[in-house]
Design a protein around this motif. Structure first.
Motif, PDB file in Angstrom:
ATOM      1  N   PHE A  17       7.003  -4.004  20.378  1.00 40.93           N
ATOM      2  CA  PHE A  17       7.001  -4.010  18.923  1.00 40.93           C
ATOM      3  C   PHE A  17       8.388  -3.651  18.385  1.00 40.93           C
ATOM      4  N   SER A  18       8.776  -4.321  17.318  1.00 34.13           N
ATOM      5  CA  SER A  18      10.055  -4.040  16.661  1.00 34.13           C
ATOM      6  C   SER A  18       9.946  -2.724  15.886  1.00 34.13           C
ATOM      7  N   ASP A  19      11.081  -2.227  15.404  1.00 36.32           N
ATOM      8  CA  ASP A  19      11.074  -1.007  14.593  1.00 36.32           C
ATOM      9  C   ASP A  19      10.223  -1.185  13.341  1.00 36.32           C
ATOM     10  N   VAL A  20      10.290  -2.356  12.749  1.00 31.56           N
ATOM     11  CA  VAL A  20       9.505  -2.640  11.540  1.00 31.56           C
ATOM     12  C   VAL A  20       8.015  -2.598  11.865  1.00 31.56           C
ATOM     13  N   VAL A  43       8.619   0.925   4.301  1.00 27.04           N
ATOM     14  CA  VAL A  43       8.011  -0.374   4.607  1.00 27.04           C
ATOM     15  C   VAL A  43       8.130  -1.302   3.402  1.00 27.04           C
ATOM     16  N   ALA A  44       7.839  -0.791   2.215  1.00 32.14           N
ATOM     17  CA  ALA A  44       7.923  -1.613   1.003  1.00 32.14           C
ATOM     18  C   ALA A  44       9.338  -2.157   0.797  1.00 32.14           C
ATOM     19  N   GLN A  45      10.349  -1.335   1.032  1.00 33.58           N
ATOM     20  CA  GLN A  45      11.732  -1.781   0.862  1.00 33.58           C
ATOM     21  C   GLN A  45      12.105  -2.843   1.896  1.00 33.58           C
ATOM     22  N   LEU A  46      11.515  -2.744   3.071  1.00 37.90           N
ATOM     23  CA  LEU A  46      11.789  -3.735   4.119  1.00 37.90           C
ATOM     24  C   LEU A  46      11.229  -5.115   3.768  1.00 37.90           C
ATOM     25  N   THR A  47      10.268  -5.191   2.838  1.00 37.97           N
ATOM     26  CA  THR A  47       9.697  -6.493   2.455  1.00 37.97           C
ATOM     27  C   THR A  47      10.711  -7.379   1.732  1.00 37.97           C
ATOM     28  N   PHE A  48      11.827  -6.824   1.303  1.00 30.51           N
ATOM     29  CA  PHE A  48      12.854  -7.621   0.636  1.00 30.51           C
ATOM     30  C   PHE A  48      13.681  -8.437   1.628  1.00 30.51           C
ATOM     31  N   ASN A  49      13.559  -8.139   2.915  1.00 25.30           N
ATOM     32  CA  ASN A  49      14.198  -8.924   3.968  1.00 25.30           C
ATOM     33  C   ASN A  49      13.142  -9.889   4.509  1.00 25.30           C
ATOM     34  N   ASP A  82      -1.432  -2.102  -1.008  1.00 28.01           N
ATOM     35  CA  ASP A  82      -1.412  -1.739  -2.426  1.00 28.01           C
ATOM     36  C   ASP A  82      -0.038  -1.194  -2.824  1.00 28.01           C
ATOM     37  N   TYR A  83       0.505  -0.331  -1.996  1.00 30.76           N
ATOM     38  CA  TYR A  83       1.825   0.246  -2.267  1.00 30.76           C
ATOM     39  C   TYR A  83       2.893  -0.853  -2.298  1.00 30.76           C
ATOM     40  N   GLY A  88       7.117  -3.295  -3.409  1.00 26.01           N
ATOM     41  CA  GLY A  88       7.803  -4.239  -2.528  1.00 26.01           C
ATOM     42  C   GLY A  88       8.240  -5.506  -3.240  1.00 26.01           C
ATOM     43  N   SER A  89       8.639  -6.477  -2.444  1.00 18.51           N
ATOM     44  CA  SER A  89       9.160  -7.736  -2.986  1.00 18.51           C
ATOM     45  C   SER A  89       8.042  -8.586  -3.597  1.00 18.51           C
TER      46      SER A  89
END
Length: 127
Positions: A17-20, A43-49, A82-83, A88-89
């Motif tokens: 599994f990756s870090d994400v 996690v939410a911030q990572l959705t922008f990638n 939900d968060y 997120g994006s």
């Protein structure tokens, strides 16, 4: 690190599994406490990638499809989704709209614990 934490770390490594993906797995674990706000925000911030977004939604989808004794995976995946919908994006919103059937199937989710309590009823809070 708890016994479950060690097992989770071994699984994360063994399955590559990756870090994400590890972050999503940690946020949606079977531990009896909820995910931290800090972790959900990461996690939410990572959705922008775009690449990370795909990994996140794939793991959330897997967690939403868990059954039985893994009811916390489902409940926490709903919390995380939900968060991400709120923080997120825009892609999370589009994904949720396109895959709303996965969430609708959870209306029927049921798991009765050893004490006869329907813990699956918690999921109806979101649906």
């Amino acid at each position: 690190m708890t016994g479950k934490g060690v097992v989770r770390s071994i699984k994360n490594y063994a399955k590559g599994f990756s870090d994400v993906q590890r972050k999503v797995r940690e946020a949606t674990s079977n531990d009896p406490w909820g995910p931290s706000g800090t972790l959900m925000n990461e996690v939410a911030q990572l959705t922008f990638n775009q690449h990370d977004f795909i990994e996140i939604m794939d793991m959330i989808d897997k967690r939403l499809n868990d059954k039985g004794k893994n009811w916390r995976h489902v409940f926490k995946a709903l919390l995380l989704l939900d968060y991400c919908l709120h923080v997120g994006s825009e892609n999370v919103v589009l994904y949720a709209k396109e895959n709303v059937y996965v969430i609708k199937t959870l209306k029927e989710f049921q798991h009765v614990d050893d004490n006869g309590r329907d813990v699956g009823a918690n999921g109806t809070l979101f649906i």
